[in-house]
Design a protein around this motif. Structure first.
Motif, mmCIF file in Angstrom:
data_model
loop_
_atom_site.group_PDB
_atom_site.id
_atom_site.type_symbol
_atom_site.label_atom_id
_atom_site.label_comp_id
_atom_site.label_asym_id
_atom_site.label_seq_id
_atom_site.Cartn_x
_atom_site.Cartn_y
_atom_site.Cartn_z
ATOM 1 N N UNK A 156 0.833 -1.196 0.000
ATOM 2 C CA UNK A 156 0.000 0.000 0.000
ATOM 3 C C UNK A 156 0.865 1.242 0.000
ATOM 4 N N UNK A 157 0.242 2.373 0.169
ATOM 5 C CA UNK A 157 0.941 3.652 0.170
ATOM 6 C C UNK A 157 0.781 4.322 1.522
ATOM 7 N N UNK A 158 1.891 4.747 2.102
ATOM 8 C CA UNK A 158 1.890 5.460 3.374
ATOM 9 C C UNK A 158 2.383 6.877 3.105
ATOM 10 N N UNK A 159 1.586 7.852 3.510
ATOM 11 C CA UNK A 159 1.929 9.260 3.335
ATOM 12 C C UNK A 159 2.231 9.847 4.710
ATOM 13 N N UNK A 160 3.316 10.615 4.810
ATOM 14 C CA UNK A 160 3.724 11.144 6.107
ATOM 15 C C UNK A 160 4.196 12.585 5.978
ATOM 16 N N UNK A 161 4.338 13.252 7.117
ATOM 17 C CA UNK A 161 4.715 14.667 7.153
ATOM 18 C C UNK A 161 5.659 14.932 8.312
ATOM 19 N N UNK A 163 5.274 17.513 11.104
ATOM 20 C CA UNK A 163 4.188 18.383 11.565
ATOM 21 C C UNK A 163 4.567 19.866 11.629
ATOM 22 N N UNK A 164 5.738 20.240 12.166
ATOM 23 C CA UNK A 164 6.047 21.669 12.212
ATOM 24 C C UNK A 164 6.179 22.321 10.834
ATOM 25 N N UNK A 165 6.506 21.544 9.795
ATOM 26 C CA UNK A 165 6.762 22.114 8.470
ATOM 27 C C UNK A 165 5.852 21.560 7.378
ATOM 28 N N UNK A 166 4.781 20.918 7.763
ATOM 29 C CA UNK A 166 3.833 20.385 6.787
ATOM 30 C C UNK A 166 3.274 21.497 5.892
ATOM 31 N N UNK A 167 3.015 22.649 6.466
ATOM 32 C CA UNK A 167 2.444 23.767 5.721
ATOM 33 C C UNK A 167 3.333 24.293 4.611
ATOM 34 N N UNK A 168 4.653 24.071 4.710
ATOM 35 C CA UNK A 168 5.554 24.526 3.647
ATOM 36 C C UNK A 168 5.921 23.390 2.697
ATOM 37 N N UNK A 169 5.316 22.209 2.897
ATOM 38 C CA UNK A 169 5.517 21.107 1.954
ATOM 39 C C UNK A 169 6.450 20.013 2.404
ATOM 40 N N UNK A 170 6.789 19.937 3.694
ATOM 41 C CA UNK A 170 7.680 18.867 4.163
ATOM 42 C C UNK A 170 6.850 17.596 4.359
ATOM 43 N N UNK A 171 6.758 16.841 3.255
ATOM 44 C CA UNK A 171 5.937 15.642 3.206
ATOM 45 C C UNK A 171 6.707 14.530 2.511
ATOM 46 N N UNK A 172 6.300 13.295 2.765
ATOM 47 C CA UNK A 172 6.959 12.156 2.123
ATOM 48 C C UNK A 172 5.992 11.012 1.914
ATOM 49 N N UNK A 173 6.462 10.009 1.178
ATOM 50 C CA UNK A 173 5.648 8.838 0.884
ATOM 51 C C UNK A 173 6.500 7.597 0.815
ATOM 52 N N UNK A 174 5.916 6.467 1.234
ATOM 53 C CA UNK A 174 6.520 5.156 1.083
ATOM 54 C C UNK A 174 5.486 4.285 0.367
ATOM 55 N N UNK A 175 5.872 3.775 -0.792
ATOM 56 C CA UNK A 175 5.000 2.897 -1.571
ATOM 57 C C UNK A 175 5.520 1.476 -1.372
ATOM 58 N N UNK A 176 4.686 0.620 -0.782
ATOM 59 C CA UNK A 176 5.097 -0.741 -0.442
ATOM 60 C C UNK A 176 4.482 -1.703 -1.458
ATOM 61 N N UNK A 177 5.368 -2.486 -2.136
ATOM 62 C CA UNK A 177 4.896 -3.435 -3.147
ATOM 63 C C UNK A 177 5.129 -4.873 -2.702
#
Length: 177
Positions: A156-161, A163-177
């Motif tokens: 599946x896909x896990x999306x993470x951030x 928190x202090x910098x989420x508003x400026x775009x500090x986000x990531x993703x892990x796609x598990x196959x």
């Protein structure tokens, strides 16, 4: 006397506007999990080895990786790290106008892979918090070399951030196959 009251009212109003703007930068609202992203459907679950250990559930409102990372300046596609038992992601890489990024922003891994986030010490205090597809959260720290890890057991896909910098775009993703 009325001149004095008008000045106080103007200063008070300016302070309220300023504090409202600052509060908006400190985190997302509770209605959308702080993502401000459109809704789509993706199935995802994951288990954790550290911090919170509740099983993940499928959510009908999970955005795609591309939608979630649309405002992340260092997202240039999903980096394929399949075939590795352990994958590293740096926390506090140069992105989004300062050191407000995960490096790489998105990775593809096999089931059972351990992802370890390592703090660079740049960009002030960061954390790693799942928003969609799993439940985990690291502590907030600015200590260079600090690590947090999570084993991704389910596809599946896990999306993470951060928190202090989420508003400026500090986000990531892990796609598990």
């Amino acid at each position: 006397m009325s001149h004095r009251c008008s000045r106080r009212a103007a200063v008070r109003s300016a302070c309220v506007v300023f504090l409202g703007g600052v509060a908006g930068c400190l985190g997302g609202d509770s209605t959308d999990g702080g993502t401000d992203q459109p809704a789509t459907t993706t199935e995802a679950t994951a288990a954790t080895t550290q911090a919170t250990t509740a099983p993940a559930t499928t959510t009908a409102s999970q955005p795609t990786v591309e939608e979630f990372l649309a405002d992340t300046s260092n997202f240039d596609g999903v980096v394929d790290r399949t075939g590795s038992d352990a994958v590293g992601v740096d926390v506090g890489v140069e992105a989004n106008g300062a050191f407000f990024g995960f490096g790489p922003a998105a990775v593809r891994v096999d089931q059972g892979t351990t992802v370890t986030w390592t703090w660079t010490g740049q960009g002030s205090t960061h954390n790693v918090v799942a928003r969609h597809g799993a439940e985990f959260a690291s502590e907030q720290t600015s200590e260079a070399g600090h690590t947090f890890e999570h084993v991704f057991e389910e596809p599946g896909t896990v999306l993470y951030v951060c928190e202090p910098h989420e508003g400026v775009g500090m986000k990531g993703a892990v796609v598990v196959v």
